[in-house]
Design a protein around this motif. Structure first.
Motif, short mmCIF file in Angstrom:
data_model
loop_
_atom_site.label_atom_id
_atom_site.label_comp_id
_atom_site.label_asym_id
_atom_site.label_seq_id
_atom_site.Cartn_x
_atom_site.Cartn_y
_atom_site.Cartn_z
N GLY A 14 -24.16 14.88 19.93
CA GLY A 14 -24.03 16.26 20.36
C GLY A 14 -24.41 16.47 21.81
O GLY A 14 -23.83 17.30 22.52
N ALA A 15 -25.39 15.69 22.27
CA ALA A 15 -25.88 15.84 23.65
C ALA A 15 -25.02 15.12 24.67
O ALA A 15 -24.78 15.62 25.78
N PHE A 16 -24.52 13.93 24.31
CA PHE A 16 -23.84 13.08 25.29
C PHE A 16 -22.35 12.86 25.01
O PHE A 16 -21.63 12.32 25.84
N GLY A 17 -21.91 13.26 23.83
CA GLY A 17 -20.48 13.14 23.51
C GLY A 17 -20.09 11.81 22.93
O GLY A 17 -20.91 10.90 22.77
N ASP A 18 -18.80 11.67 22.63
CA ASP A 18 -18.28 10.47 21.99
C ASP A 18 -18.32 9.24 22.90
O ASP A 18 -18.16 8.11 22.42
N ARG A 19 -18.53 9.44 24.19
CA ARG A 19 -18.55 8.30 25.13
C ARG A 19 -19.72 7.35 24.83
O ARG A 19 -19.71 6.20 25.29
N VAL A 20 -20.74 7.80 24.07
CA VAL A 20 -21.87 6.93 23.77
C VAL A 20 -21.81 6.41 22.33
O VAL A 20 -22.78 5.85 21.82
N ILE A 21 -20.68 6.60 21.66
CA ILE A 21 -20.50 6.13 20.29
C ILE A 21 -19.49 4.98 20.30
O ILE A 21 -18.38 5.11 20.82
N ALA A 22 -19.88 3.86 19.71
CA ALA A 22 -19.00 2.68 19.65
C ALA A 22 -17.90 2.89 18.61
O ALA A 22 -17.96 3.82 17.80
N ALA A 23 -16.91 2.01 18.63
CA ALA A 23 -15.77 2.13 17.72
C ALA A 23 -16.19 2.09 16.25
O ALA A 23 -15.55 2.70 15.39
N ASP A 24 -17.28 1.38 15.96
CA ASP A 24 -17.73 1.28 14.56
C ASP A 24 -18.64 2.43 14.15
O ASP A 24 -19.18 2.44 13.04
N GLY A 25 -18.82 3.40 15.04
CA GLY A 25 -19.63 4.57 14.71
C GLY A 25 -21.10 4.44 15.05
O GLY A 25 -21.88 5.37 14.87
N SER A 26 -21.49 3.27 15.56
CA SER A 26 -22.89 3.06 15.96
C SER A 26 -23.09 3.53 17.40
O SER A 26 -22.13 3.85 18.12
N LEU A 27 -24.35 3.57 17.81
CA LEU A 27 -24.68 3.97 19.18
C LEU A 27 -24.25 2.87 20.16
O LEU A 27 -24.57 1.70 19.97
N ASP A 28 -23.52 3.25 21.19
CA ASP A 28 -23.11 2.31 22.25
C ASP A 28 -24.25 2.28 23.27
O ASP A 28 -24.29 3.10 24.20
N ARG A 29 -25.19 1.37 23.08
CA ARG A 29 -26.39 1.35 23.92
C ARG A 29 -26.11 1.10 25.40
O ARG A 29 -26.70 1.76 26.25
N PRO A 30 -25.23 0.15 25.74
CA PRO A 30 -24.94 -0.04 27.17
C PRO A 30 -24.37 1.23 27.82
O PRO A 30 -24.74 1.58 28.95
N ALA A 31 -23.49 1.94 27.11
CA ALA A 31 -22.92 3.17 27.66
C ALA A 31 -23.99 4.24 27.85
O ALA A 31 -24.05 4.90 28.89
N LEU A 32 -24.86 4.38 26.86
CA LEU A 32 -25.94 5.36 26.97
C LEU A 32 -26.92 4.96 28.06
O LEU A 32 -27.36 5.80 28.85
N GLY A 33 -27.24 3.66 28.11
CA GLY A 33 -28.16 3.17 29.13
C GLY A 33 -27.66 3.41 30.54
O GLY A 33 -28.43 3.80 31.44
N ALA A 34 -26.35 3.22 30.75
CA ALA A 34 -25.76 3.45 32.07
C ALA A 34 -25.93 4.90 32.50
O ALA A 34 -26.10 5.20 33.69
N ILE A 35 -25.89 5.81 31.53
CA ILE A 35 -26.05 7.24 31.84
C ILE A 35 -27.50 7.57 32.14
O ILE A 35 -27.83 8.16 33.18
N VAL A 36 -28.40 7.17 31.24
CA VAL A 36 -29.79 7.66 31.35
C VAL A 36 -30.60 6.96 32.43
O VAL A 36 -31.55 7.56 32.97
#
Length: 202
Positions: free
Chosen positions: A51-73
């Protein structure tokens, strides 16, 4: 029960200390492990991050895309604070559940990388800080973890300084030597913690 906070900068050797404390008999609660559990697929934590960061931080399998989130934060302090406001309360709640399940005479150690940054030091009877020279920490990150020097320096810059951590420490462990030397310091520390726990019962 003696409630202890354990912290240290990235690649300072904190995991070695936590492992040795657990081996000696402490109940170790790993905040990083809990932080992964509270954002697994299907959890309220992951829903809040989406809800806070959008689908760009969700991997194809529905898990958290940590590298994508890490690049943002790691590039945006406001984004990092937003993420922390979601994850940290969930981690503290999970840690409290584990702490309450421990034996009444246990030494309970909460391993929290961002203890100082999140101003949690007052929650603990004692705070243990592990430190190592900055150049050695960078070497460990680049050689052992495969990070670039820039990534290593950015991760260190996003955390508290050695001085800030030392300011809240009741016990300061020096990891500038060998693993064996660090483990010997931990063994001596455990004796002191056990004496403190026993003293609380008197």
């Amino acid at each position: 029960m003696l409630h202890v906070g354990l912290t240290g900068g990235v690649a300072s050797g904190k995991s070695v200390v936590a492992s040795k404390l657990a081996q000696l008999g402490a109940v170790v609660i790993d905040a990083d492990k809990l932080a992964r559990q509270v954002v697994e697929p299907g959890t309220p934590g992951l829903a809040a991050i989406r809800g806070a960061f959008g689908d760009r931080v969700i991997a194809a399998d529905g898990s958290l895309d940590r590298p994508a989130l890490g690049a943002i934060v790691f590039a945006d302090e406001a984004a990092r604070e937003l993420l922390n406001s979601i994850v940290h309360p969930l981690v503290r709640e999970a840690a409290a559940t584990l702490r309450e399940a421990a034996d009444e005479h246990a030494i309970v150690v909460e391993d929290i990388p961002l203890l100082v940054e999140t101003k949690q030091q007052d929650r603990f009877a004692k705070v243990v800080v592990v430190q190592a020279p900055a150049d050695e920490r960078i070497r460990r990150m680049t050689e052992d973890r495969g990070w670039s020097r820039e990534e290593a320096q950015a991760r260190m810059a996003a955390q508290a300084s050695d001085e800030q951590r030392a300011a809240v420490a009741d016990f300061l462990l020096d990891n500038s030597g060998t693993r064996q030397q660090l483990e010997e310091q931990v063994a001596a520390l455990y004796v002191q913690l056990a004496e403190l726990e026993q003293g609380q019962r008197a």
